[in-house]
Design a protein around this motif. Structure first.
Motif, PDB file in Angstrom:
ATOM      1  N   PRO A 105       1.112  -3.409 -13.736  1.00  0.00           N
ATOM      2  CA  PRO A 105       0.259  -2.711 -12.771  1.00  0.00           C
ATOM      3  C   PRO A 105      -0.497  -3.646 -11.817  1.00  0.00           C
ATOM      4  O   PRO A 105      -0.671  -3.326 -10.657  1.00  0.00           O
ATOM      5  CB  PRO A 105      -0.729  -1.937 -13.647  1.00  0.00           C
ATOM      6  CG  PRO A 105      -0.126  -1.886 -15.001  1.00  0.00           C
ATOM      7  CD  PRO A 105       0.787  -3.053 -15.109  1.00  0.00           C
TER       8      PRO A 105
ATOM      9  N   VAL B   5       3.758   5.858  -5.602  1.00  0.00           N
ATOM     10  CA  VAL B   5       3.688   5.961  -7.062  1.00  0.00           C
ATOM     11  C   VAL B   5       2.554   6.904  -7.459  1.00  0.00           C
ATOM     12  O   VAL B   5       2.707   7.741  -8.364  1.00  0.00           O
ATOM     13  CB  VAL B   5       3.509   4.557  -7.691  1.00  0.00           C
ATOM     14  CG1 VAL B   5       3.205   4.658  -9.173  1.00  0.00           C
ATOM     15  CG2 VAL B   5       4.757   3.709  -7.459  1.00  0.00           C
ATOM     16  N   ARG B   6       1.408   6.810  -6.805  1.00  0.00           N
ATOM     17  CA  ARG B   6       0.287   7.708  -7.102  1.00  0.00           C
ATOM     18  C   ARG B   6       0.647   9.170  -6.834  1.00  0.00           C
ATOM     19  O   ARG B   6       0.190  10.072  -7.538  1.00  0.00           O
ATOM     20  CB  ARG B   6      -0.924   7.334  -6.249  1.00  0.00           C
ATOM     21  CG  ARG B   6      -1.659   6.128  -6.748  1.00  0.00           C
ATOM     22  CD  ARG B   6      -2.917   5.915  -5.949  1.00  0.00           C
ATOM     23  NE  ARG B   6      -3.573   4.682  -6.344  1.00  0.00           N
ATOM     24  CZ  ARG B   6      -4.411   4.012  -5.605  1.00  0.00           C
ATOM     25  NH1 ARG B   6      -4.719   4.459  -4.393  1.00  0.00           N
ATOM     26  NH2 ARG B   6      -4.969   2.922  -6.035  1.00  0.00           N
TER      27      ARG B   6
ATOM     28  N   GLU C 154       0.833  -1.218   0.000  1.00  0.00           N
ATOM     29  CA  GLU C 154       0.000   0.000   0.000  1.00  0.00           C
ATOM     30  C   GLU C 154       0.861   1.258   0.000  1.00  0.00           C
ATOM     31  O   GLU C 154       0.560   2.235  -0.700  1.00  0.00           O
ATOM     32  CB  GLU C 154      -0.935   0.006   1.214  1.00  0.00           C
ATOM     33  CG  GLU C 154      -2.001  -1.087   1.198  1.00  0.00           C
ATOM     34  CD  GLU C 154      -1.459  -2.470   1.578  1.00  0.00           C
ATOM     35  OE1 GLU C 154      -0.371  -2.544   2.211  1.00  0.00           O
ATOM     36  OE2 GLU C 154      -2.097  -3.456   1.208  1.00  0.00           O
TER      37      GLU C 154
ATOM     38  N   ALA D 157       5.562  -0.502 -11.276  1.00  0.00           N
ATOM     39  CA  ALA D 157       4.114  -0.273 -11.396  1.00  0.00           C
ATOM     40  C   ALA D 157       3.703  -0.099 -12.852  1.00  0.00           C
ATOM     41  O   ALA D 157       2.636  -0.571 -13.256  1.00  0.00           O
ATOM     42  CB  ALA D 157       3.709   0.955 -10.584  1.00  0.00           C
ATOM     43  N   ASN D 158       4.536   0.550 -13.642  1.00  0.00           N
ATOM     44  CA  ASN D 158       4.231   0.738 -15.063  1.00  0.00           C
ATOM     45  C   ASN D 158       4.369  -0.563 -15.847  1.00  0.00           C
ATOM     46  O   ASN D 158       3.606  -0.813 -16.771  1.00  0.00           O
ATOM     47  CB  ASN D 158       5.135   1.807 -15.670  1.00  0.00           C
ATOM     48  CG  ASN D 158       4.795   3.199 -15.165  1.00  0.00           C
ATOM     49  OD1 ASN D 158       3.671   3.459 -14.710  1.00  0.00           O
ATOM     50  ND2 ASN D 158       5.765   4.098 -15.215  1.00  0.00           N
TER      51      ASN D 158
ATOM     52  N   ILE E 260       2.285   1.757  -3.473  1.00  0.00           N
ATOM     53  CA  ILE E 260       1.251   2.223  -4.410  1.00  0.00           C
ATOM     54  C   ILE E 260       0.949   3.693  -4.195  1.00  0.00           C
ATOM     55  O   ILE E 260       0.824   4.481  -5.146  1.00  0.00           O
ATOM     56  CB  ILE E 260      -0.023   1.349  -4.281  1.00  0.00           C
ATOM     57  CG1 ILE E 260       0.259  -0.064  -4.807  1.00  0.00           C
ATOM     58  CG2 ILE E 260      -1.194   1.976  -5.028  1.00  0.00           C
ATOM     59  CD1 ILE E 260      -0.849  -1.065  -4.551  1.00  0.00           C
ATOM     60  N   GLU E 261       0.838   4.105  -2.934  1.00  0.00           N
ATOM     61  CA  GLU E 261       0.568   5.519  -2.627  1.00  0.00           C
ATOM     62  C   GLU E 261       1.724   6.403  -3.072  1.00  0.00           C
ATOM     63  O   GLU E 261       1.510   7.524  -3.562  1.00  0.00           O
ATOM     64  CB  GLU E 261       0.299   5.694  -1.129  1.00  0.00           C
ATOM     65  CG  GLU E 261      -1.063   5.211  -0.694  1.00  0.00           C
ATOM     66  CD  GLU E 261      -2.196   5.918  -1.427  1.00  0.00           C
ATOM     67  OE1 GLU E 261      -2.131   7.153  -1.622  1.00  0.00           O
ATOM     68  OE2 GLU E 261      -3.149   5.224  -1.827  1.00  0.00           O
TER      69      GLU E 261
ATOM     70  N   GLN F  19       2.527  10.030 -10.027  1.00  0.00           N
ATOM     71  CA  GLN F  19       1.814   9.917 -11.296  1.00  0.00           C
ATOM     72  C   GLN F  19       0.467  10.649 -11.322  1.00  0.00           C
ATOM     73  O   GLN F  19       0.115  11.257 -12.320  1.00  0.00           O
ATOM     74  CB  GLN F  19       1.596   8.432 -11.636  1.00  0.00           C
ATOM     75  CG  GLN F  19       2.894   7.716 -11.970  1.00  0.00           C
ATOM     76  CD  GLN F  19       2.691   6.247 -12.340  1.00  0.00           C
ATOM     77  OE1 GLN F  19       1.696   5.652 -11.972  1.00  0.00           O
ATOM     78  NE2 GLN F  19       3.650   5.688 -13.053  1.00  0.00           N
ATOM     79  N   GLU F  20      -0.277  10.589 -10.234  1.00  0.00           N
ATOM     80  CA  GLU F  20      -1.621  11.178 -10.246  1.00  0.00           C
ATOM     81  C   GLU F  20      -1.631  12.610  -9.717  1.00  0.00           C
ATOM     82  O   GLU F  20      -2.433  13.427 -10.173  1.00  0.00           O
ATOM     83  CB  GLU F  20      -2.582  10.300  -9.442  1.00  0.00           C
ATOM     84  CG  GLU F  20      -2.809   8.937 -10.088  1.00  0.00           C
ATOM     85  CD  GLU F  20      -3.694   8.025  -9.243  1.00  0.00           C
ATOM     86  OE1 GLU F  20      -4.245   8.492  -8.220  1.00  0.00           O
ATOM     87  OE2 GLU F  20      -3.836   6.852  -9.613  1.00  0.00           O
ATOM     88  N   ARG F  21      -0.805  12.903  -8.737  1.00  0.00           N
ATOM     89  CA  ARG F  21      -0.818  14.254  -8.156  1.00  0.00           C
ATOM     90  C   ARG F  21       0.211  15.176  -8.787  1.00  0.00           C
ATOM     91  O   ARG F  21       0.216  16.368  -8.498  1.00  0.00           O
ATOM     92  CB  ARG F  21      -0.582  14.163  -6.644  1.00  0.00           C
ATOM     93  CG  ARG F  21      -1.705  13.418  -5.947  1.00  0.00           C
ATOM     94  CD  ARG F  21      -1.597  13.506  -4.467  1.00  0.00           C
ATOM     95  NE  ARG F  21      -2.582  12.629  -3.844  1.00  0.00           N
ATOM     96  CZ  ARG F  21      -2.419  12.023  -2.701  1.00  0.00           C
ATOM     97  NH1 ARG F  21      -1.316  12.217  -2.015  1.00  0.00           N
ATOM     98  NH2 ARG F  21      -3.346  11.253  -2.226  1.00  0.00           N
TER      99      ARG F  21
END
Length: 197
Positions: free
Chosen positions: A50, A15-16, A9, A46-47, A12-13, A19-21
């Protein structure tokens, strides 16, 4: 020095976060106190996969688990192969006999001592008839087979190789005896070869 471990977890956070923020890798690695190279590796993992990235502590990716299972199976098969190499009768003894009557009687005795019940002889001439008659008198089931069954065996040709191949074919029940030649055998009184002793 203690090695840090991170949960799935957490990875994943992290990486987010990038990538997301849209947080820069350098800034994100500083914020979560992880080396920049480690965070970049997590992003690559992750890429690349996934759904199977970061399998967790002590778990492997599906590909690595499959490779490990295949290696275990190969080791098991090698052990079974090595066991089968040493099975009695797998590599039967090979012995040469002369063609005089006393030599053929020694041949029949040698087969009988080993519990042989059937003998296949590859021959095109009449030299096999004496051996056939002596084996038959000893109660061995002999059959003359066409030597073409040994003709297409790969590798170097030799009498020992041909005999081993015919033995194997006979053990599988794949040889047919030349009954017409066996019926005619009573008409011949052949003398064959030099009869080495």
């Amino acid at each position: 020095m203690k090695r840090w471990t991170f949960s799935k977890e957490f990875k994943i956070e992290a990486v987010r976060l990038v990538q997301e923020r849209g947080v820069a890798v350098v800034q994100a690695s500083w914020d979560i106190e992880v080396a920049e190279s480690v965070l970049r590796r997590w992003i690559r993992e992750a890429n690349a996969a996934p759904t199977s990235a970061f399998p967790g502590n002590g778990q492997q990716r599906a590909e690595l688990a499959e490779v490990a299972a295949l290696k275990k199976e190969v080791a098991k098969l090698k052990a079974e192969r090595d066991i089968l190499k040493n099975v009695p009768g797998r590599n039967p003894p090979v012995r040469a006999f002369g063609t005089f009557t006393q030599n053929l009687q020694a041949l029949a005795e040698w087969f009988a001592d080993r519990g042989t019940t059937g003998v296949a002889m590859g021959a095109t001439g009449v030299c096999w008839i004496s051996a056939f008659e002596i084996l038959k008198a000893r109660g061995l089931n002999g059959s003359q087979v066409n030597p073409r069954y040994a003709k297409n065996v790969p590798g170097r040709k030799s009498h020992v190789g041909d005999a081993s191949w015919l033995r194997q074919l006979q053990s599988y029940g794949l040889l047919r005896g030349g009954s017409a030649l066996m019926r005619r055998s009573r008409r011949y009184a052949p003398t064959c070869g030099s009869g080495s002793g």
